[in-house]
Write an enzyme that holds these catalytic residues in place. Structure first.
Site, PDB file in Angstrom:
ATOM      1  N   GLU A 110       0.872  -1.180   0.000  1.00  0.00           N
ATOM      2  CA  GLU A 110       0.000   0.000   0.000  1.00  0.00           C
ATOM      3  C   GLU A 110       0.907   1.227   0.000  1.00  0.00           C
ATOM      4  O   GLU A 110       1.467   1.598   1.021  1.00  0.00           O
ATOM      5  CB  GLU A 110      -0.897  -0.011   1.241  1.00  0.00           C
ATOM      6  N   THR A 162      -3.781   6.225   1.604  1.00  0.00           N
ATOM      7  CA  THR A 162      -4.043   7.627   1.930  1.00  0.00           C
ATOM      8  C   THR A 162      -4.683   8.335   0.734  1.00  0.00           C
ATOM      9  O   THR A 162      -4.332   9.451   0.377  1.00  0.00           O
ATOM     10  CB  THR A 162      -2.766   8.367   2.375  1.00  0.00           C
ATOM     11  N   LYS A 174     -11.436  -1.157   6.429  1.00  0.00           N
ATOM     12  CA  LYS A 174     -10.219  -0.906   7.199  1.00  0.00           C
ATOM     13  C   LYS A 174     -10.603  -0.304   8.547  1.00  0.00           C
ATOM     14  O   LYS A 174     -11.255   0.743   8.603  1.00  0.00           O
ATOM     15  CB  LYS A 174      -9.324   0.070   6.427  1.00  0.00           C
TER      16      LYS A 174
END
Length: 214
Positions: free
Chosen positions: A43, A74, A134
């Site tokens: 990620e 992000t 998440k």
């Protein structure tokens, strides 16, 4: 890559390395060290300089590797999601839920993994087609949040991120985690360009996951 294939690669990896590089080259070398150590889901955070370029570079380099999957983290809005997807990201991770980002990911058939912290957020994310939820920050939510979420949402796939370490990873999986996101305890040495240590950390996390998955 079909959406189910990307999700399957993430699931098989078990550990998603959260890479926040200090430079374009630092991000690249950190990701490479993780992959060399066996953590094959990356990620790449958009707080990293030129994140889209690094994603493109990694995606092209590992295009023929059937284990490696490169995603973006992000991701706060739809334009960033589209930029990441065009660069080659095969999954999109956000610290919070954003409906426009979800719609973009659905349009491009790319898995969306938004950060949630409450049942309301989880329900909203699932309604918009989020593939994995998440839980962030995991260090504040605590491991017991997973079975609590699975009460009203038994089919939700949960990825805790933040607060996952080598010593407690097995506890997260015992509570029902789908995969785990790991940042500092895995890639922390990269801040000082200690990529060999990142590789060693990755090997330890990978071996721990294999023992859990048995």
């Amino acid at each position: 890559m079909p959406k189910f294939e990307a999700l399957n690669k993430v699931k098989k990896a078990g550990v998603v390395a959260v890479v926040r590089g200090t430079s374009e080259e630092n991000s690249y070398q950190t990701a490479k060290a993780c992959i060399a150590g066996g953590v094959t889901a990356i990620e790449l955070a958009f707080t990293s300089p030129n994140a889209d370029i690094t994603i493109k570079r990694l995606s092209e380099e590992f295009a023929n590797n059937d284990q490696v999957v490169i995603g973006a983290g992000t991701v706060l809005d739809s334009p960033t999601a589209r930029m990441a997807i065009i660069a080659g990201a095969k999954f999109i991770v956000s610290p919070s839920f954003n409906s426009k980002t979800a719609e973009t990911c659905n349009l491009y058939a790319v898995p969306y993994i938004p950060g949630c912290f409450s049942p309301t957020e989880v329900q909203q994310a699932l309604t918009y087609g989020a593939d994995v939820i998440k839980i962030f920050p995991g260090s504040i939510a605590g491991q017991s949040i997973i079975p609590e979420i699975h009460g009203p949402f038994p089919y939700a796939s949960i990825m805790p991120s933040g607060g996952v370490s080598l010593s407690n990873m097995h506890e997260w999986f015992e509570k029902g985690a789908y995969v785990v996101g790991v940042g500092g305890s895995l890639v922390g040495p990269a801040k000082e360009n200690k990529y060999d240590q990142v590789k060693s950390n990755a090997q330890a996390f990978h071996q721990e996951f294999l023992s859990i998955a048995k």
